[in-house]
Design an enzyme around this catalytic site. Structure first.
Site, PDB file in Angstrom:
ATOM      1  N   ASP A   1     -26.090 -17.981 -11.505  1.00 21.80           N
ATOM      2  CA  ASP A   1     -26.050 -16.662 -12.125  1.00 21.80           C
ATOM      3  C   ASP A   1     -24.769 -16.713 -13.210  1.00 21.80           C
ATOM      4  OD1 ASP A   1     -25.483 -13.924 -13.161  1.00 21.80           O
ATOM      5  OD2 ASP A   1     -24.873 -13.056 -10.924  1.00 21.80           O
TER       6      ASP A   1
ATOM      7  N   CYS B   1       0.894  -1.166  -0.103  1.00 21.99           N
ATOM      8  CA  CYS B   1      -0.088   0.021  -0.068  1.00 21.99           C
ATOM      9  C   CYS B   1       0.872   1.180  -0.068  1.00 21.99           C
ATOM     10  CB  CYS B   1      -0.955   0.046   1.251  1.00 21.99           C
ATOM     11  SG  CYS B   1      -2.079   1.445   1.322  1.00 21.99           S
TER      12      CYS B   1
END
Length: 450
Positions: free
Chosen positions: A359, A231
């Site tokens: 789905d 990060c």
């Protein structure tokens, strides 16, 4: 209690023998019967085993298989659930079905469904829990990746003494506050540059910093959200890796050559994702005292298991059957196909049953456009949602003139001998794969127990 437990064992084993030997089944029902008689039967069955549980979105079955074969090199007999029946009843069945042979240690290596880990760990206390990865999969059942991970965390909290062997390239596995000992594995390739600053592809899941929720950057990306992450806004970064892949020497659709530590390993299977599976198995094997040579021997014996690059010979064709179930897994397979130098025919089977996830929009998140179309000479499209798949491939730029719809398994099998290429790759969702294998078994093309 003693009488009830013995009755559960007896009836479970008898039902397994009948179903397995007469009907070529019995991967789930014996366990279902036994647990109905004795709710705590799994605790009794597993009481004197060192248990290794393997869970995660992709790679559970293959990783379990590789770990099992590796440990056999040193310890002989190892109990496992090779059918991939990875819920409570299937795991109980694995214990009921096991025929004990000579073994230096009683070890069980078990694939576990992510949502069932919390149930399994209420009955047995594993020595090791292996975490492969977490990707978006069956949204109707698991939800988003963070929901899936919470299910896993709940299961691990039942066994605080277990060692976690986790994929260190997946940032989500460093986002919890578990007290368990953790061992991380991952890729650390020779060409990795710590000064490199990369972003994951657009729409990649799992790239938020666990501490400050900014977008993660990477020194190296292996695929999807896996790699040497950091990060730029805080100090969150990939943990120290104990076990690493240092070099990918060569890849083909049929083979992998890669280096871990100072030794080069080979496996008769393709796909970068399978190097991760091998690395997870290597990590467990080293923790259980195996030498590099013992691990290398087990890798060289690796079998193409049920639906995971399973090789089927039919007519004069060489068929490779590959399970696909989510965007990341499918993209990994498509990347593997792009290492194929020969022409081939492609078969795609899409179902939308409960076990597949109802789905099917995930096929639009996969990069069919990346396939090297010049190598694909004909395409068969099947499964209950063949129309959706036909449209997806048409949008991806495939010529409708080379695409043929085969809605039933019989039509598909009948069409295979007339395909123009010797090599055929079948990419199939789970229930479509089961249906096709059943039909092939009925027609004596494969053995149902393959």
């Amino acid at each position: 209690m003693f009488i009830k437990t013995n009755l559960a064992k007896f009836l479970g084993k008898v039902s397994y023998l009948v179903l397995h030997n007469i009907f070529n089944g019995g991967t789930s029902f014996p366990g279902k019967l036994a647990v109905k008689i004795d709710h705590n039967i799994l605790e009794e069955l597993a009481s004197d085993y060192e248990v290794i549980l393997v869970t995660g979105t992709n790679g559970k079955t293959m990783t379990t298989s590789i770990i099992t074969e590796a440990l056999k090199e040193k310890y002989g007999d190892v109990l496992t659930n090779p059918s991939g029946s990875n819920m409570l009843q299937g795991i109980i069945t694995a214990f009921l079905a096991h025929r004990k042979k000579h073994s230096q240690r009683k070890i069980a290596v078990l694939e576990v469904d992510e949502a069932y880990l919390k149930i399994i760990t209420t009955y047995l206390k594993p020595k090791v829990v292996v975490l492969t990865n977490i990707f978006r999969d069956q949204m109707d059942r698991y939800g988003e990746i963070y929901t899936t991970y919470e299910k896993i965390i709940t299961g691990i909290k039942n066994c605080p003494d277990a060692t976690i062997v986790a994929n260190g390239d997946a940032s989500i596995f460093s986002s919890d506050d578990l007290t368990n000992q953790k061992i991380f594995y991952g890729f650390d390739l020779n060409n990795s540059d710590q000064k490199t600053d990369l972003l994951a592809p657009v729409n990649t899941d799992g790239v938020l910093c666990a501490k400050c929720h900014n977008i993660l950057h990477y020194h190296e990306i292996v695929y999807a959200n896996l790699g040497n992450y950091f990060c730029p806004k805080c100090n969150f970064h990939r943990p120290k890796l104990k076990y690493t892949v240092n070099e990918i020497v060569k890849q083909t659709p049929k083979s992998l050559t890669f280096k871990m530590g100072t030794k080069v390993y080979q496996m008769a299977i393709g796909g970068t994702y399978n190097i991760y599976n091998a690395l997870a198995a290597y990590s467990v094997a080293k923790e259980f005292g195996l030498s590099d040579d013992e691990i290398a021997r087990s890798f060289s014996k690796n079998k193409r298991i049920f639906g995971r690059q399973e090789l089927i010979n039919y007519s004069d064709k060489e068929i490779i059957l590959i399970l696909v179930k989510n965007p990341v897994g499918l993209d990994s397979v498509l990347n593997m196909l792009n290492t194929e130098n020969d022409d081939y025919s492609l078969i795609t089977l899409l179902n939308a049953n409960h076990a597949d996830g109802i789905d099917t929009s995930w096929i639009w998140d996969s990069n069919y456009e990346s396939l090297h179309k010049e190598n694909i000479k004909h395409i068969l499209v099947g499964g209950s949602r063949h129309q959706d798949m036909h449209l997806r491939l048409k949008v991806a730029g495939f010529d409708p003139k080379i695409m043929e719809t085969t809605p039933t398994d019989d039509e598909l099998i009948d069409a295979i001998p007339n395909l123009p290429c010797k090599k055929i790759y079948i990419l199939s969702t789970y229930t479509a794969m089961l249906s096709l294998r059943k039909k092939m078994a009925e027609r004596k093309i494969i053995n149902v127990n393959m």
